[in-house]
Motif scaffolding. Structure first.
Motif, short mmCIF file in Angstrom:
data_model
loop_
_atom_site.label_atom_id
_atom_site.label_comp_id
_atom_site.label_asym_id
_atom_site.label_seq_id
_atom_site.Cartn_x
_atom_site.Cartn_y
_atom_site.Cartn_z
N LEU A 155 0.85 -1.19 0.00
CA LEU A 155 0.00 0.00 0.00
C LEU A 155 0.88 1.24 0.00
CD1 LEU A 155 -2.82 -0.92 2.56
CD2 LEU A 155 -3.04 -0.71 0.08
N ASP A 156 0.80 2.01 -1.07
CA ASP A 156 1.53 3.26 -1.13
C ASP A 156 0.87 4.31 -0.24
OD1 ASP A 156 3.38 2.26 -3.00
OD2 ASP A 156 2.02 2.70 -4.67
N PRO A 157 1.59 5.38 0.07
CA PRO A 157 0.97 6.46 0.87
C PRO A 157 -0.29 6.99 0.20
CG PRO A 157 3.35 6.77 0.72
CD PRO A 157 3.00 5.65 -0.21
N ALA A 205 3.34 -6.10 7.82
CA ALA A 205 4.67 -6.71 7.95
C ALA A 205 5.76 -5.67 8.13
CB ALA A 205 4.96 -7.57 6.72
N GLU A 206 5.65 -4.55 7.42
CA GLU A 206 6.68 -3.51 7.55
C GLU A 206 6.15 -2.22 6.95
OE1 GLU A 206 9.31 -4.35 3.52
OE2 GLU A 206 9.93 -5.28 5.41
N GLY A 207 6.81 -1.13 7.38
CA GLY A 207 6.46 0.17 6.84
C GLY A 207 5.93 1.14 7.88
N GLY A 208 6.58 2.29 7.99
CA GLY A 208 6.11 3.34 8.89
C GLY A 208 5.97 2.88 10.32
N SER A 209 4.87 3.23 10.92
CA SER A 209 4.58 2.85 12.31
C SER A 209 3.74 1.57 12.38
CB SER A 209 3.87 3.98 13.03
OG SER A 209 2.70 4.38 12.33
N MET A 210 3.74 0.78 11.31
CA MET A 210 3.06 -0.53 11.28
C MET A 210 1.55 -0.42 11.55
SD MET A 210 5.41 -2.82 10.69
CE MET A 210 7.07 -3.39 11.04
N ASP A 211 0.90 0.63 11.06
CA ASP A 211 -0.53 0.78 11.30
C ASP A 211 -1.27 0.85 9.97
OD1 ASP A 211 0.61 3.18 10.64
OD2 ASP A 211 -0.72 4.39 11.87
N LYS A 253 3.28 0.60 3.08
CA LYS A 253 3.07 -0.50 4.03
C LYS A 253 2.99 -1.82 3.25
CE LYS A 253 2.46 2.66 7.21
NZ LYS A 253 1.15 2.99 7.76
N ARG A 254 3.64 -2.82 3.80
CA ARG A 254 3.51 -4.18 3.24
C ARG A 254 2.59 -4.96 4.17
NH1 ARG A 254 6.44 -9.16 3.16
NH2 ARG A 254 7.99 -8.33 4.59
N LEU A 255 1.51 -5.45 3.59
CA LEU A 255 0.43 -6.06 4.37
C LEU A 255 0.21 -7.50 3.92
CD1 LEU A 255 -2.07 -5.62 6.34
CD2 LEU A 255 -3.35 -5.10 4.27
N ALA A 256 0.06 -8.40 4.89
CA ALA A 256 -0.30 -9.79 4.61
C ALA A 256 -1.66 -10.07 5.23
CB ALA A 256 0.75 -10.75 5.17
N PHE A 257 -2.54 -10.70 4.45
CA PHE A 257 -3.85 -11.04 5.00
C PHE A 257 -4.29 -12.41 4.48
CE2 PHE A 257 -4.72 -8.88 1.03
CZ PHE A 257 -5.81 -9.53 0.49
#
Length: 227
Positions: A32-34, A57-63, A111-115
């Motif tokens: 997810l880009d900003p 998984a990673e990126g910024g403040s993990m939110d 953000k890198r997100l896994a779902f």
């Protein structure tokens, strides 16, 4: 006949294990880009069950922000500014349910997100119905059991992939914490060395000044005695 059924079952299990590595997974990873939002659709029948788990998984403040909408666009559940979450529900009405992951609150960090999604398998339902309507063949029972086993294996693999992602993120957090603790210890050690050096230098200069003052007073007293 019993041995033939057992042989067929063993052969089917072997084929299942061989084909399982290329089976479709229900675990996904997205970037997810900003200021970006990604949405996904899931068509459910009434009383169908949908379970979803996600973790950054990673990126910024993990939110990340998460919301799921019913077919009439009514929000069923939302969670803002969380690094992970789990949600499950039974569909009240038939229709397309939409769930979205949003990184709109971030203006700089991707953000890198896994779902992981566990929903109804419509193809499995249709094939199971056709199987029940077919002729009474002893192999039908074996095939039905193998389909149940296949579904269970897929669920286990999806859960394992999700837990592996969580373990990777937690390990990265632990490594980052250990690195920060080490750097902070080095800073404290350098600060302690600097304070000790300053105190030693200050005390040395203090005693040197007292010795010089004492010598100057002694010289003045000697000259005044001769005078």
């Amino acid at each position: 006949m019993k041995y033939i059924h057992a042989a067929l079952a063993a052969l089917a299990v072997c084929l299942l294990l061989i084909s399982s590595p290329v089976a479709a997974f229900n675990t996904f990873t997205i970037i997810l880009d900003p200021r970006q939002e990604n949405c996904f659709n899931e068509h459910l029948q009434a009383q169908d069950r949908l379970d979803l788990s996600y973790e950054v998984a990673e990126g910024g403040s993990m939110d990340i922000d998460f919301v799921i909408y019913s077919p009439n666009s009514r929000p069923l559940y939302n969670q803002n500014g969380k690094s992970f979450g789990t949600f499950g529900f039974n569909a009240e009405v038939e229709g397309t349910y939409v769930y979205c992951f949003s990184n709109k609150q971030s203006s700089a960090s991707e953000k890198r997100l896994a779902f992981t999604v566990h929903g109804p398998d419509e193809l499995f339902k249709i094939e199971e119905k056709e199987m029940k309507e077919s002729i009474d063949d002893p192999t039908d029972t074996i095939q039905a059991e193998l389909r149940v086993l296949d579904s269970g294996i897929k669920a286990i693999r999806d859960e394992h992939a999700f837990l592996t992602q969580r373990e990777r993120r937690h390990r990265q957090t632990a490594d980052s914490t250990n690195a920060r603790a080490m750097y902070w210890s080095l800073v404290q050690a350098l600060a302690l060395i600097g304070v000790c050096y300053f105190q030693i230098s200050y005390l040395k200069r203090f005693f040197d000044m007292r010795r010089l003052r004492g010598a100057a007073c002694f010289d003045n007293h000697k000259y005044s005695s001769f005078g």
